[in-house]
Design an enzyme around this catalytic site. Structure first.
Site, PDB file in Angstrom:
ATOM      1  CE  LYS A  83     -18.753  15.653 -36.618  1.00 33.36           C
ATOM      2  NZ  LYS A  83     -19.773  16.453 -37.348  1.00 33.36           N
ATOM      3  CG  ASN A  84     -22.859  16.371 -35.500  1.00 31.03           C
ATOM      4  OD1 ASN A  84     -21.671  16.930 -35.699  1.00 31.03           O
ATOM      5  ND2 ASN A  84     -23.427  15.434 -36.386  1.00 31.03           N
TER       6      ASN A  84
ATOM      7  CB  CYS B 258     -19.232  19.730 -48.736  1.00 29.64           C
ATOM      8  SG  CYS B 258     -20.598  18.584 -47.685  1.00 29.64           S
TER       9      CYS B 258
ATOM     10  NE  ARG C 134     -24.092  19.084 -45.222  1.00 31.05           N
ATOM     11  CZ  ARG C 134     -23.401  18.581 -44.320  1.00 31.05           C
ATOM     12  NH1 ARG C 134     -21.964  18.077 -44.534  1.00 31.05           N
ATOM     13  NH2 ARG C 134     -23.648  18.797 -42.977  1.00 31.05           N
TER      14      ARG C 134
ATOM     15  CG  ASP D 258     -24.431  11.660 -39.714  1.00 36.85           C
ATOM     16  OD1 ASP D 258     -24.172  12.052 -40.931  1.00 36.85           O
ATOM     17  OD2 ASP D 258     -24.547  12.495 -38.771  1.00 36.85           O
TER      18      ASP D 258
ATOM     19  NE  ARG E 116     -14.886  17.774 -40.555  1.00 38.44           N
ATOM     20  CZ  ARG E 116     -16.350  17.486 -41.194  1.00 38.44           C
ATOM     21  NH1 ARG E 116     -15.967  16.770 -42.298  1.00 38.44           N
ATOM     22  NH2 ARG E 116     -17.138  17.868 -40.787  1.00 38.44           N
TER      23      ARG E 116
HETATM   24  N1  EPU Z   1     -31.379  21.452 -46.242  1.00 31.81           N
HETATM   25  C1  EPU Z   1     -31.927  22.515 -47.059  1.00 31.81           C
HETATM   26  N2  EPU Z   1     -31.797  23.699 -46.624  1.00 31.81           N
HETATM   27  C2  EPU Z   1     -31.370  24.016 -45.470  1.00 31.81           C
HETATM   28  C3  EPU Z   1     -30.935  23.085 -44.701  1.00 31.81           C
HETATM   29  C4  EPU Z   1     -30.815  21.848 -45.069  1.00 31.81           C
HETATM   30  O1  EPU Z   1     -32.282  22.247 -47.938  1.00 31.81           O
HETATM   31  O2  EPU Z   1     -31.517  25.431 -45.020  1.00 31.81           O
HETATM   32  C5  EPU Z   1     -31.308  20.073 -46.582  1.00 31.81           C
HETATM   33  C6  EPU Z   1     -29.988  19.722 -46.705  1.00 31.81           C
HETATM   34  O3  EPU Z   1     -29.643  19.826 -47.966  1.00 31.81           O
HETATM   35  C7  EPU Z   1     -30.343  17.919 -46.665  1.00 31.81           C
HETATM   36  C8  EPU Z   1     -31.512  18.163 -45.336  1.00 31.81           C
HETATM   37  O4  EPU Z   1     -31.894  19.358 -45.360  1.00 31.81           O
HETATM   38  O5  EPU Z   1     -30.668  17.476 -47.476  1.00 31.81           O
HETATM   39  C9  EPU Z   1     -30.966  17.859 -44.096  1.00 31.81           C
HETATM   40  O6  EPU Z   1     -29.845  18.410 -43.837  1.00 31.81           O
HETATM   41  P1  EPU Z   1     -29.534  18.982 -42.394  1.00 31.81           P
HETATM   42  O7  EPU Z   1     -29.468  20.570 -42.556  1.00 31.81           O
HETATM   43  O8  EPU Z   1     -30.218  18.344 -41.124  1.00 31.81           O
HETATM   44  O9  EPU Z   1     -27.815  18.591 -42.214  1.00 31.81           O
HETATM   45  P2  EPU Z   1     -26.929  19.441 -41.296  1.00 31.81           P
HETATM   46  O10 EPU Z   1     -27.611  20.221 -40.159  1.00 31.81           O
HETATM   47  O11 EPU Z   1     -25.938  20.307 -42.148  1.00 31.81           O
HETATM   48  C10 EPU Z   1     -26.320  17.715 -39.607  1.00 31.81           C
HETATM   49  C11 EPU Z   1     -25.199  17.144 -38.981  1.00 31.81           C
HETATM   50  C12 EPU Z   1     -24.728  16.017 -40.022  1.00 31.81           C
HETATM   51  C13 EPU Z   1     -25.675  15.130 -40.389  1.00 31.81           C
HETATM   52  C14 EPU Z   1     -26.965  15.761 -40.641  1.00 31.81           C
HETATM   53  C15 EPU Z   1     -28.316  14.964 -41.038  1.00 31.81           C
HETATM   54  C16 EPU Z   1     -24.109  18.609 -37.518  1.00 31.81           C
HETATM   55  C17 EPU Z   1     -22.963  19.498 -37.098  1.00 31.81           C
HETATM   56  N3  EPU Z   1     -24.061  17.971 -38.778  1.00 31.81           N
HETATM   57  O12 EPU Z   1     -25.999  18.527 -40.780  1.00 31.81           O
HETATM   58  O13 EPU Z   1     -23.595  15.565 -39.569  1.00 31.81           O
HETATM   59  O14 EPU Z   1     -25.355  14.304 -41.470  1.00 31.81           O
HETATM   60  O15 EPU Z   1     -27.186  16.906 -39.699  1.00 31.81           O
HETATM   61  O16 EPU Z   1     -28.388  14.302 -39.985  1.00 31.81           O
HETATM   62  O17 EPU Z   1     -25.092  18.478 -36.468  1.00 31.81           O
HETATM   63  C18 EPU Z   1     -21.666  14.168 -39.704  1.00 31.81           C
HETATM   64  O18 EPU Z   1     -21.453  14.423 -38.545  1.00 31.81           O
HETATM   65  O19 EPU Z   1     -20.684  13.489 -40.523  1.00 31.81           O
HETATM   66  C19 EPU Z   1     -22.619  14.986 -40.445  1.00 31.81           C
HETATM   67  C20 EPU Z   1     -22.542  15.085 -41.702  1.00 31.81           C
END
Ligand code: EPU
Length: 418
Positions: A22-23, A117, A122, A305, A397
């Site tokens: 998915k990701n 969320c 996030r 995850d 999802r």
């Molecule tokens: N963060 C910030 N600022 C930002 C972006 C992120 O502070 O602008 C922080 C977040 O709050 C968090 C950390 O950085 O504490 C890491 O978050 P990240 O941005 O890596 O998460 P994401 O990109 O929103 C993806 C996956 C998630 C997975 C995370 C961590 C996708 C679509 N989603 O989310 O997947 O948990 O990376 O590996 O790629 C899932 O599939 O169940 C899922 C939640």
């Protein structure tokens, strides 16, 4: 609304196929916005998030065609409305991924801010700061972020926190920027590498994906290509834990073990056998399960995850386990549900202390987020009696036909309409 009913106690034996990730699909779908021609994505799983992303692309003005057998074709000749509305972003935060490509190709984008969320706040500040560094104007109004740039310019961008979609968004934006962009403290996740590989085949010049420093030399033109989605490491990891918990002997086909090293290490520490075989990874589980401590970290650390799933396993271990979540501040929603099955878990800040016991008892449960749902299913597989998991739209999802896959392995599991 559907729910899943499980009669616990069956051993899991047989073979299971890993679906596409998915990701990895979602950023590839976003990448299709960069080009005029038909992008083809293969090995696409049937998941709700992918349906939501298709809706978003259609809303933007893309043509989306689904061919049989997990093949998706997308073409965006022009964009009618460069905005991602709240209704779509609130159910799928990855919608933020359209920001980079929209600005890069169509000069502007308007995307609803995702807000918090179930698993944490996030924020997307790192995505926005990166775009600003590339010369984009960024403004927030009415819950939406407006980003515009006549032409993005290359920049050296240090990201405060390793963010997966943040890295992907900036990669998607930088491919058309003037000059060189350097992303420092970039995410190392395999899904980032999958995206960079696809962009390079489209004609981009990206080096260093999979390391902390990614360099992008901007280009003037990209072409549409066909890309096969990598196997879903989290789905495969979930089946690994399922087999280890349910005294199983399961061959997980196309399991990307290299990308699951931290999970394999923990399962072996807990007493399971994890072996690479031709075509897949075999996981053999036995009781008693030894307790292990786990700390989630960015890749290649133990994935957040997989935290809920390993916690379900520790609930039936023979000792004390400390599980520390360092990525998201509120990713323990499954704890109260596991406790309803008799698990002994206490939360202390970012750590959960799990006192293992041989027995969980089936109970009616409520799924709260995607991976939490998976952990409740795993707990149900080994619990005594009947477990009913409701609100499984979270599960849909990110897990393709999970109940069919588990049933084929011998689980007593079914989906019913509530
Ligand atoms: N963060 C910030 N600022 C930002 C972006 C992120 O502070 O602008 C922080 C977040 O709050 C968090 C950390 O950085 O504490 C890491 O978050 P990240 O941005 O890596 O998460 P994401 O990109 O929103 C993806 C996956 C998630 C997975 C995370 C961590 C996708 C679509 N989603 O989310 O997947 O948990 O990376 O590996 O790629 C899932 O599939 O169940 C899922 C939640």
């Amino acid at each position: 609304m559907d729910k899943i009913i499980i009669q616990g106690g069956a051993r899991l034996v047989g073979e299971v196929q890993t679906s596409g990730a998915k990701n990895a699909v979602l950023p590839l779908m976003a990448a299709s916005l960069l080009v005029d021609g038909w992008t083809t994505i293969t090995n696409v799983p049937g998941l709700k998030d992918i349906e939501t992303f298709k809706k978003l692309l259609k809303h933007l003005g893309s043509e989306v065609e689904e061919v049989e057998g997990g093949v998706l074709k997308i073409r965006t000749a022009s964009v009618t409305t460069p905005d991602a509305p709240y209704e779509l972003v609130k159910t799928m935060r990855a919608a933020i991924l359209v920001l980079g490509p929209l600005v890069a190709r169509f000069k502007k984008a308007r995307v609803s801010l995702p807000g918090g969320c179930a698993i944490g706040a996030r924020p997307v500040n790192i995505h926005l700061a990166g775009l600003q560094k590339m010369g984009a104007e960024v403004g927030i109004e009415g819950g939406y972020v407006n980003v515009s740039a006549e032409r993005l310019k290359g920049a050296r961008i240090y990201m405060d926190t390793r963010t997966v979609t943040g890295t992907e968004n900036l990669l998607l934006a930088a491919v058309y920027a003037d000059g060189q962009t350097i992303l420092e403290n970039a995410a190392l996740e395999p899904e980032v590498v999958c995206l960079a590989d696809a962009l390079n085949r489209m004609g981009a010049h990206i080096t260093g994906a999979g390391t902390e420093t990614i360099t992008i030399e901007g280009v003037k033109e990209l072409k549409a290509v066909q890309t096969a989605v990598i196997p879903d490491r989290i789905e495969a990891g979930t089946f690994m834990v399922a087999s280890a918990m349910a005294r199983g002997n399961v061959l997980i086909k196309d399991c990307p073990l290299d990308n699951l090293h931290a999970v394999a290490v923990k399962l072996r520490e807990a007493g399971a056998t994890v072996e690479q075989e031709a075509g897949g990874v075999r996981v053999i589980g036995d009781w008693p399960i030894r307790s292990v401590d786990v700390k989630t970290l960015p890749h290649p650390g133990f994935p957040t995850d997989m935290q809920a799933q390993i916690m379900a396993m520790m609930c039936i271990s023979s000792g004390l386990s400390v599980i520390t979540e360092t990525i998201f501040e509120n990713r323990f929603m499954h704890v109260s549900e596991l406790k309803r099955m008799g698990a002994d878990i206490s939360i202390d800040g970012r750590s959960a202390v799990v006192k293992g016991a041989r027995r969980l008892s089936g109970a009616p449960l409520m799924a709260t987020d995607l991976r939490a749902s998976a952990s409740l299913i795993l707990a149900g597989l080994v619990a005594e009696g009947l477990t009913e998991v409701s609100r499984i739209y979270h599960l849909d999802r990110g897990y393709e036909r999970i109940e069919h896959k588990l049933k084929a392995l011998g689980a007593n599991i079914k989906r019913v309409k509530e």
